[in-house]
Enzyme design. Structure first.
Site, PDB file in Angstrom:
ATOM      1  N   THR A 149      21.143  -7.917 -10.021  1.00 31.39           N
ATOM      2  CA  THR A 149      20.554  -8.333 -11.293  1.00 31.39           C
ATOM      3  C   THR A 149      20.351  -9.839 -11.372  1.00 31.39           C
ATOM      4  OG1 THR A 149      21.507  -6.459 -12.459  1.00 31.39           O
ATOM      5  CG2 THR A 149      20.977  -8.353 -13.804  1.00 31.39           C
TER       6      THR A 149
ATOM      7  N   THR B 163      26.230  -6.269  -9.169  1.00 33.83           N
ATOM      8  CA  THR B 163      27.596  -5.984  -9.621  1.00 33.83           C
ATOM      9  C   THR B 163      28.028  -4.543  -9.333  1.00 33.83           C
ATOM     10  OG1 THR B 163      26.819  -5.388 -11.830  1.00 33.83           O
ATOM     11  CG2 THR B 163      27.481  -7.681 -11.481  1.00 33.83           C
ATOM     12  N   ASP B 164      27.054  -3.609  -9.211  1.00 34.56           N
ATOM     13  CA  ASP B 164      27.431  -2.191  -9.142  1.00 34.56           C
ATOM     14  C   ASP B 164      28.388  -1.879  -7.994  1.00 34.56           C
ATOM     15  OD1 ASP B 164      25.964  -1.668 -11.378  1.00 34.56           O
ATOM     16  OD2 ASP B 164      24.244  -0.818 -10.334  1.00 34.56           O
TER      17      ASP B 164
ATOM     18  N   GLN C 268      44.133   8.068  -9.541  1.00 36.96           N
ATOM     19  CA  GLN C 268      43.011   7.861 -10.463  1.00 36.96           C
ATOM     20  C   GLN C 268      43.365   6.842 -11.537  1.00 36.96           C
ATOM     21  OE1 GLN C 268      41.675  11.668 -12.005  1.00 36.96           O
ATOM     22  NE2 GLN C 268      41.574  12.546  -9.960  1.00 36.96           N
ATOM     23  N   CYS C 269      44.638   6.545 -11.709  1.00 32.78           N
ATOM     24  CA  CYS C 269      45.054   5.546 -12.702  1.00 32.78           C
ATOM     25  C   CYS C 269      44.606   4.162 -12.243  1.00 32.78           C
ATOM     26  CB  CYS C 269      46.571   5.524 -12.858  1.00 32.78           C
ATOM     27  SG  CYS C 269      47.238   7.012 -13.563  1.00 32.78           S
TER      28      CYS C 269
ATOM     29  N   ASP D 177      18.926  -3.843  -4.841  1.00 36.55           N
ATOM     30  CA  ASP D 177      19.857  -3.445  -5.891  1.00 36.55           C
ATOM     31  C   ASP D 177      21.099  -2.987  -5.144  1.00 36.55           C
ATOM     32  OD1 ASP D 177      21.283  -1.563  -7.695  1.00 36.55           O
ATOM     33  OD2 ASP D 177      19.576  -1.897  -9.017  1.00 36.55           O
ATOM     34  N   SER D 178      22.278  -3.401  -5.594  1.00 40.00           N
ATOM     35  CA  SER D 178      23.469  -3.132  -4.783  1.00 40.00           C
ATOM     36  C   SER D 178      23.828  -1.651  -4.725  1.00 40.00           C
ATOM     37  CB  SER D 178      24.663  -3.965  -5.253  1.00 40.00           C
ATOM     38  OG  SER D 178      25.225  -3.438  -6.422  1.00 40.00           O
TER      39      SER D 178
HETATM   40  N1  ASP Z   1      22.077  -2.514 -10.435  1.00 40.85           N
HETATM   41  C1  ASP Z   1      22.461  -3.904 -10.298  1.00 40.85           C
HETATM   42  C2  ASP Z   1      23.014  -4.103  -8.903  1.00 40.85           C
HETATM   43  O1  ASP Z   1      24.135  -3.778  -8.663  1.00 40.85           O
HETATM   44  C3  ASP Z   1      23.469  -4.285 -11.340  1.00 40.85           C
HETATM   45  C4  ASP Z   1      23.885  -5.744 -11.335  1.00 40.85           C
HETATM   46  O2  ASP Z   1      23.650  -6.505 -10.425  1.00 40.85           O
HETATM   47  O3  ASP Z   1      24.521  -6.152 -12.340  1.00 40.85           O
HETATM   48  O4  ASP Z   1      22.327  -4.571  -8.043  1.00 40.85           O
END
Ligand code: ASP
Length: 361
Positions: free
Chosen positions: A32, A107-108, A296-297, A75-76
């Site tokens: 992003t 971020t993903d 899972q916690c 996109d990650s």
């Molecule tokens: N879909 C985006 C990614 O991971 C989300 C992000 O970067 O915040 O590339």
């Protein structure tokens, strides 16, 4: 599957650095942070050669900064182990020429990538800081500039009065905390504070000042950097839920060629005691599949044998993951199985701390 290293050009960003200033390499992968909307109004990754124009603050920094963009920004959600191997190779290739590295990443899957790089870069003695943004650079209220500027500051930080880098490990900086690469988890898709440090304190906090928790940061390595070139691919994650059927467990653990599986269990590592379930684990053990038990916690640890519902797991070959995150567990499985070691050594590495991903009890 070692990757071949493409010859990627470095772009020098104009800054106000003097000769003694830290030298930083920024690796742009996409995400992003560098996205724009396409005709269908979807966010898509863009080449990042306009970074300097979109972030004029970079010119005021007293660091030497070079930018290296991966051939295709992504996109990650499209990140693969091949991308991790390429990033590790690129850092290895430029290791001697820079004091620190910043990886711009979506971020993903950033937590997975930070964990994977932690394992691939053995004896790392310089900072590798992942960061990104929840809003693209240039957008009103974007968090990109603040995240990137602080990540650069972290990557350039030396112990006062020395030339020793402050962070000889992989970290992930987001919003206001620096998290160890093997402890990060994305916990929020809408707010700016998107990541949490699981089962370990943050390595630094960025408020009015940048405060490092030096006692929680890994010590300088005694050996030279070793960049690993292999990750095993035949791994899986199996998340338990009440009502999971034998067909589902059999299908996952029975994948042809499967070598390792992260078993996401309940609480402190508990699982059903139904005979069919234990039978599936036994069959997996006989086929040589390594099963790593992860809770899972989001806090706490796996203690096999604490409850009756986990008492049989060790004898079925299931390895207790202690307080490892699921993200670190799956990348650790890829890394350790990629080493091609015998069973005893593989089990030893999987159950021991390698890069700060487990807090020994
Ligand atoms: N879909 C985006 C990614 O991971 C989300 C992000 O970067 O915040 O590339």
């Amino acid at each position: 599957m070692p990757v071949s290293l493409p010859d990627l050009p470095l772009l020098t960003l104009p800054t106000v650095a003097d000769a003694a200033a830290p030298r930083l390499l920024m690796l742009y992968t996409g995400g992003t942070v560098g996205m724009a909307v396409n005709k269908r109004r979807e966010l898509v990754p863009m080449p990042f050669d306009k970074l300097d124009r979109l972030m004029p603050e970079l010119r005021q920094l007293a660091y030497h900064i070079e930018l290296l963009a991966l051939p295709e920004p992504i996109d990650s959600s499209n990140v693969t182990p091949a991308d991790w191997l390429l990033l590790a190779q690129l850092i290895g290739q430029h290791y001697a020429d820079f004091d620190g590295f910043v990886v711009l990443h979506g971020t993903d899957t950033m937590a997975y990538s930070a964990a994977a790089l932690s394992f691939l870069l053995e004896h790392l003695g310089k900072p590798v800081v992942f960061t990104g943004a929840q809003l693209p650079v240039g957008r009103t209220r974007s968090d990109a500039t603040r995240n990137l500027l602080t990540a650069l500051e972290i990557a350039a930080a030396r112990h006062p009065g020395t030339s020793t880098m402050r962070l000889p490990e992989v970290g992930l900086f987001f919003d206001d905390i620096l998290i160890r690469g093997t402890r990060a988890k994305k916990v929020e898709s809408q707010q700016f504070a998107a990541f949490k440090s699981e089962n370990y304190p943050p390595l630094a906090r960025a408020g009015i000042t940048l405060t490092f928790a030096d006692k929680d940061i890994r010590p300088l390595p005694a050996a030279r950097l070793r960049v690993h070139e292999r990750l095993a691919e035949n791994v899986a994650v199996l998340r338990l839920f009440p009502g999971i059927t034998a067909a589902v467990v059999e299908a996952v653990l029975g994948v042809p060629g499967l070598r390792g599986c992260v078993l996401e269990t309940y609480g402190s590592g508990n699982a059903p005691t139904a005979p069919w379930f234990l039978d599936c684990l036994e069959k997996a053990r006989q086929r040589g599949v390594y099963v790593l038990n992860v809770s899972q916690c989001q806090e706490g640890r796996v203690v096999q044998g604490h409850y009756e519902t986990s008492a049989r797991l060790s004898s079925l070959g299931v390895i207790g993951g202690d307080d490892i995150t699921s993200e670190a567990a799956i990348t650790k499985l890829m890394f350790v199985l990629g080493l091609g070691l015998g069973e005893a050594e593989t089990r030893r590495l999987l159950s021991h701390d390698l890069r700060g991903e487990i807090t020994p009890q």
